[in-house]
Design an enzyme around this catalytic site. Structure first.
Site, short mmCIF file in Angstrom:
data_model
loop_
_atom_site.label_atom_id
_atom_site.label_comp_id
_atom_site.label_asym_id
_atom_site.label_seq_id
_atom_site.Cartn_x
_atom_site.Cartn_y
_atom_site.Cartn_z
CB CYS A 173 -0.81 0.00 1.37
SG CYS A 173 -2.28 -1.67 1.08
CG HIS A 184 -2.88 3.22 2.15
ND1 HIS A 184 -3.91 3.24 0.51
CD2 HIS A 184 -2.86 2.16 3.02
CE1 HIS A 184 -4.41 1.86 0.22
NE2 HIS A 184 -3.84 1.05 2.19
CG ASN A 189 -6.53 -1.30 1.69
OD1 ASN A 189 -6.12 -0.85 1.10
ND2 ASN A 189 -5.68 -1.41 2.52
#
Ligand code: COA
Length: 327
Positions: A111, A254, A284
């Site tokens: 990520c 993020h 996500n």
């Protein structure tokens, strides 16, 4: 020289899977997911793949920038869910869009990947080695998560985002990057190619593979890591720039979890309105989340030239980092 973002694009799969859809295949419910994560729905691939989404996002970003694929010197793809091990996703996208003059490679930093790709590109701009770069974050994590593990499966979604950077006069932008391999066990995927499959079918959920081959996560440890390390690194970055949080128009984080974003905003003593989010819609999307968010804000006209942004990523590795940039 520095790289300035001159165009953005994104590509999301058509299939929308909301929390109620998940409640039909695992022991969970909409209220729990919303409360603990802020996520309402996510996109999950059916016909699409990491390469096809990356290609779609790339073409939209090039169109937005008014740059032809042949003009690119470099094409970086951040992904942990490439369709195949070889060739790289970057080379596959190069082939699809005709970026014949670009050097192409993938970056695997989960990520944090888009942020690391951005910082890598800035170093190349600073060295005078490139003039036009295409950055892509593309993921199909739905093919890697264990759909019988309600603690992780509810979090992730698929998608791709891209940004074109072009050389401009300026000093190298401050950036901060960290890794802590000693804590890597908090978020793992041991054998991705053992588990890859079309997601969300009962047959696939029953496929006999080792549990540890899927994405495995100690959710609370990752949560604690994010809410401590990200504000620390943003403060480290702002110190380096000689700026304060007040100088920043937007913090582009993020998109893992609304509670993580809220906690980071609180620790930075900054109003949550400076932290745009799209995790409600997309979950996500790992390394795709930052460029998808940037593209959404760009296309809505929220981002105006001259605005000051802090971009921050965090995730498996463990890894985390931040960059300061002017839009
Ligand atoms: N639906 C319903 N109940 C669930 C559930 C789900 N999807 N997932 C877990 N639970 C249950 C647990 O089994 C546990 O039940 P118990 O108390 O009976 O044992 C309870 O909910 C609490 O579980 P816990 O794991 O303590 O919840 P949490 O508050 O830590 O939230 C996460 C779990 C995953 C949402 C949270 O830890 C988190 O977001 N962590 C960060 C993860 C992340 O962002 N990773 C990617 C970083 S890039």
């Amino acid at each position: 020289m520095i790289g300035v973002i001159t165009g953005t694009g994104s590509w999301l799969p058509e299939q929308i899977v909301d929390n109620d859809d998940l409640a039909r295949i695992m022991d969970t419910n909409d209220e729990w997911i919303r409360e603990r994560t802020g996520i309402v729905k996510r996109r999950i691939i059916k016909e699409e793949s990491t390469v096809s989404m990356a290609t779609g996002a790339a073409l939209r970003a090039l169109e937005d920038a008014g740059v032809a694929a042949e003009e690119l010197d470099m094409l970086l793809v951040s992904t942990v869910s490439s369709d195949v091990l070889l060739p790289s996703t970057a080379c596959e996208v190069q082939k699809n869009i005709g970026a014949t003059n670009a050097v192409c490679f993938d970056i695997n930093a989960a990520c944090t990947g888009f942020l690391f790709a951005l910082n890598t590109a800035q170093a190349y701009f600073h060295a005078g080695l490139v003039k036009k770069v295409l950055l892509i974050g593309a993921e199909s994590l739905s093919t890697l998560v264990d759909w019988s593990d309600r603690g992780t499966a509810i979090l992730f979604g698929d998608g791709a985002g891209a940004a074109v950077l072009e050389a401009a006069e300026g000093e190298l932008l401050p950036m901060v990057m960290h890794s802590d391999g000693a804590r890597g066990e908090a978020l793992t995927c041991k054998s991705p190619f053992a588990v890859r499959k079309s997601p969300l079918t009962v047959a696939n959920m029953m496929k006999a593979v080792e549990k540890e081959d899927y994405v495995g996560m100690n959710g609370q440890e990752v949560f604690r890591f994010a809410v401590k390390r990200v504000p620390e690194c943003v403060e480290e970055l702002l110190d380096k720039c000689g700026k304060t949080t007040e100088d920043v128009d937007y913090f582009i984080l993020h998109q893992a979890n609304r509670r993580i974003v809220e906690s980071i905003a609180k620790r930075l003593k900054t109003d949550i309105s400076k932290f745009p989010m799209n995790l409600m819609e997309y979950g996500n999307t790992s390394s795709a989340s930052i460029p998808i968010l940037l593209d959404g804000l760009n296309r809505k006209g929220t981002l105006k030239r001259g605005m000051k942004l802090v971009i921050a990523g965090f995730g498996a590795g463990l890894s985390w980092g931040a960059a300061y940039m002017e839009w």
